[in-house]
Design a protein around this motif. Structure first.
Motif, mmCIF file in Angstrom:
data_model
loop_
_atom_site.group_PDB
_atom_site.id
_atom_site.type_symbol
_atom_site.label_atom_id
_atom_site.label_comp_id
_atom_site.label_asym_id
_atom_site.label_seq_id
_atom_site.Cartn_x
_atom_site.Cartn_y
_atom_site.Cartn_z
ATOM 1 N N LEU A 41 3.912 6.557 -1.537
ATOM 2 C CA LEU A 41 4.210 5.313 -0.829
ATOM 3 C C LEU A 41 5.150 4.430 -1.639
ATOM 4 O O LEU A 41 6.091 3.847 -1.099
ATOM 5 C CB LEU A 41 2.926 4.541 -0.520
ATOM 6 C CG LEU A 41 2.014 5.127 0.552
ATOM 7 C CD1 LEU A 41 0.721 4.339 0.637
ATOM 8 C CD2 LEU A 41 2.704 5.184 1.901
ATOM 9 N N LYS A 42 4.918 4.345 -2.933
ATOM 10 C CA LYS A 42 5.736 3.500 -3.799
ATOM 11 C C LYS A 42 7.189 3.981 -3.823
ATOM 12 O O LYS A 42 8.109 3.172 -3.772
ATOM 13 C CB LYS A 42 5.170 3.512 -5.220
ATOM 14 C CG LYS A 42 5.750 2.435 -6.120
ATOM 15 C CD LYS A 42 5.222 2.542 -7.539
ATOM 16 C CE LYS A 42 3.805 2.057 -7.653
ATOM 17 N NZ LYS A 42 3.346 1.950 -9.061
ATOM 18 N N GLN A 43 7.398 5.298 -3.855
ATOM 19 C CA GLN A 43 8.751 5.842 -3.955
ATOM 20 C C GLN A 43 9.464 5.948 -2.615
ATOM 21 O O GLN A 43 10.658 5.692 -2.526
ATOM 22 C CB GLN A 43 8.720 7.219 -4.610
ATOM 23 C CG GLN A 43 8.360 7.174 -6.064
ATOM 24 C CD GLN A 43 8.247 8.566 -6.675
ATOM 25 O OE1 GLN A 43 8.399 9.569 -5.991
ATOM 26 N NE2 GLN A 43 7.967 8.613 -7.961
ATOM 27 N N HIS A 44 8.747 6.329 -1.564
ATOM 28 C CA HIS A 44 9.395 6.635 -0.289
ATOM 29 C C HIS A 44 9.199 5.580 0.793
ATOM 30 O O HIS A 44 9.937 5.575 1.777
ATOM 31 C CB HIS A 44 8.919 7.991 0.225
ATOM 32 C CG HIS A 44 9.247 9.111 -0.714
ATOM 33 N ND1 HIS A 44 10.505 9.646 -0.811
ATOM 34 C CD2 HIS A 44 8.489 9.759 -1.628
ATOM 35 C CE1 HIS A 44 10.514 10.598 -1.729
ATOM 36 N NE2 HIS A 44 9.298 10.687 -2.238
ATOM 37 N N HIS A 45 8.210 4.732 0.651
ATOM 38 C CA HIS A 45 7.949 3.679 1.622
ATOM 39 C C HIS A 45 7.608 2.375 0.894
ATOM 40 O O HIS A 45 6.494 1.853 1.032
ATOM 41 C CB HIS A 45 6.796 4.067 2.556
ATOM 42 C CG HIS A 45 7.054 5.320 3.332
ATOM 43 N ND1 HIS A 45 7.889 5.356 4.411
ATOM 44 C CD2 HIS A 45 6.604 6.580 3.166
ATOM 45 C CE1 HIS A 45 7.929 6.589 4.886
ATOM 46 N NE2 HIS A 45 7.165 7.354 4.137
ATOM 47 N N PRO A 46 8.557 1.833 0.121
ATOM 48 C CA PRO A 46 8.236 0.660 -0.710
ATOM 49 C C PRO A 46 7.831 -0.578 0.091
ATOM 50 O O PRO A 46 6.999 -1.359 -0.366
ATOM 51 C CB PRO A 46 9.512 0.420 -1.508
ATOM 52 C CG PRO A 46 10.590 1.128 -0.769
ATOM 53 C CD PRO A 46 9.930 2.262 -0.049
ATOM 54 N N VAL A 47 8.383 -0.756 1.282
ATOM 55 C CA VAL A 47 8.018 -1.931 2.086
ATOM 56 C C VAL A 47 6.560 -1.826 2.523
ATOM 57 O O VAL A 47 5.793 -2.789 2.399
ATOM 58 C CB VAL A 47 8.968 -2.081 3.303
ATOM 59 C CG1 VAL A 47 8.494 -3.193 4.216
ATOM 60 C CG2 VAL A 47 10.391 -2.321 2.837
ATOM 61 N N LEU A 48 6.164 -0.662 3.017
ATOM 62 C CA LEU A 48 4.776 -0.444 3.418
ATOM 63 C C LEU A 48 3.848 -0.576 2.216
ATOM 64 O O LEU A 48 2.791 -1.214 2.296
ATOM 65 C CB LEU A 48 4.619 0.939 4.058
ATOM 66 C CG LEU A 48 3.205 1.348 4.459
ATOM 67 C CD1 LEU A 48 2.635 0.384 5.491
ATOM 68 C CD2 LEU A 48 3.200 2.775 4.983
ATOM 69 N N TYR A 49 4.236 0.016 1.091
ATOM 70 C CA TYR A 49 3.431 -0.062 -0.131
ATOM 71 C C TYR A 49 3.198 -1.515 -0.536
ATOM 72 O O TYR A 49 2.064 -1.928 -0.784
ATOM 73 C CB TYR A 49 4.126 0.702 -1.265
ATOM 74 C CG TYR A 49 3.473 0.504 -2.602
ATOM 75 C CD1 TYR A 49 2.340 1.231 -2.958
ATOM 76 C CD2 TYR A 49 3.970 -0.424 -3.506
ATOM 77 C CE1 TYR A 49 1.730 1.044 -4.192
ATOM 78 C CE2 TYR A 49 3.363 -0.615 -4.739
ATOM 79 C CZ TYR A 49 2.239 0.121 -5.068
ATOM 80 O OH TYR A 49 1.639 -0.080 -6.285
ATOM 81 N N ASN A 50 4.267 -2.301 -0.605
ATOM 82 C CA ASN A 50 4.138 -3.706 -1.017
ATOM 83 C C ASN A 50 3.341 -4.521 -0.014
ATOM 84 O O ASN A 50 2.556 -5.389 -0.395
ATOM 85 C CB ASN A 50 5.519 -4.323 -1.254
ATOM 86 C CG ASN A 50 6.151 -3.816 -2.524
ATOM 87 O OD1 ASN A 50 5.475 -3.646 -3.531
ATOM 88 N ND2 ASN A 50 7.437 -3.544 -2.482
ATOM 89 N N SER A 51 3.533 -4.252 1.260
ATOM 90 C CA SER A 51 2.777 -4.960 2.284
ATOM 91 C C SER A 51 1.278 -4.678 2.149
ATOM 92 O O SER A 51 0.454 -5.594 2.175
ATOM 93 C CB SER A 51 3.280 -4.540 3.667
ATOM 94 O OG SER A 51 2.478 -5.085 4.671
ATOM 95 N N MET A 52 0.942 -3.397 1.980
ATOM 96 C CA MET A 52 -0.470 -3.024 1.830
ATOM 97 C C MET A 52 -1.045 -3.587 0.533
ATOM 98 O O MET A 52 -2.207 -4.020 0.503
ATOM 99 C CB MET A 52 -0.622 -1.503 1.862
ATOM 100 C CG MET A 52 -0.324 -0.892 3.216
ATOM 101 S SD MET A 52 -0.392 0.901 3.184
ATOM 102 C CE MET A 52 -2.166 1.149 3.243
ATOM 103 N N LEU A 53 -0.256 -3.591 -0.521
ATOM 104 C CA LEU A 53 -0.711 -4.123 -1.799
ATOM 105 C C LEU A 53 -1.012 -5.615 -1.686
ATOM 106 O O LEU A 53 -2.062 -6.090 -2.141
ATOM 107 C CB LEU A 53 0.353 -3.877 -2.873
ATOM 108 C CG LEU A 53 0.033 -4.359 -4.281
ATOM 109 C CD1 LEU A 53 -1.172 -3.606 -4.846
ATOM 110 C CD2 LEU A 53 1.245 -4.174 -5.180
ATOM 111 N N LEU A 54 -0.130 -6.352 -1.019
ATOM 112 C CA LEU A 54 -0.294 -7.800 -0.920
ATOM 113 C C LEU A 54 -1.410 -8.214 0.029
ATOM 114 O O LEU A 54 -2.067 -9.231 -0.193
ATOM 115 C CB LEU A 54 1.023 -8.457 -0.516
ATOM 116 C CG LEU A 54 2.112 -8.403 -1.597
ATOM 117 C CD1 LEU A 54 3.425 -8.936 -1.046
ATOM 118 C CD2 LEU A 54 1.685 -9.170 -2.830
#
Length: 118
Positions: A41-54
């Motif tokens: 997720l971090k490498q290929h879907h950074p927007v989704l990763y950051n959204s889920m993290l936040l």
């Protein structure tokens, strides 16, 4: 996205007011499949990763995926062993190890394709 009404405090830094944000630390460390999914997720879907993290959904997602992958791994190994019985471990240990590693590799490839990298 349904955000709960939270009391947010701010710190003044220079001319800016920045929110005091903290991320809650997970209590159980991630396993192999959870870490692989996080890296994907971090490498290929950074927007989704950051959204889920936040918004706090990343860790529950990774833990659920970890548990699903582990249970699928056990279930699929059992099924493959029924279809392809292993050689006698006591008589031919190297053949048994080779057979089990082959089944594990097949199972892991399916799990990676279906759960981790999708």
């Amino acid at each position: 996205m349904n955000m709960k009404n939270r009391n947010v405090t701010y710190s003044t830094i220079g001319d800016y007011q920045l929110p005091n944000l903290t991320l809650s630390q997970p209590k159980i460390p991630l396993g192999k499949y959870g870490r692989m999914r996080r890296n994907y997720l971090k490498q290929h879907h950074p927007v989704l990763y950051n959204s889920m993290l936040l918004n706090g959904t990343l860790y529950p997602h990774l833990m659920e995926l970890e548990q699903t992958a582990e249970s699928r791994m056990q279930q699929m190994m059992t099924e493959l062993l029924k279809q392809n019985p292993a050689p006698d471990k006591e008589k031919n240990q190297m053949s048994w190890v080779r057979h089990m590693n082959s089944l594990r590799a097949q199972t892991e490839e399916i799990i990676l394709t279906e759960l981790i990298y999708s």
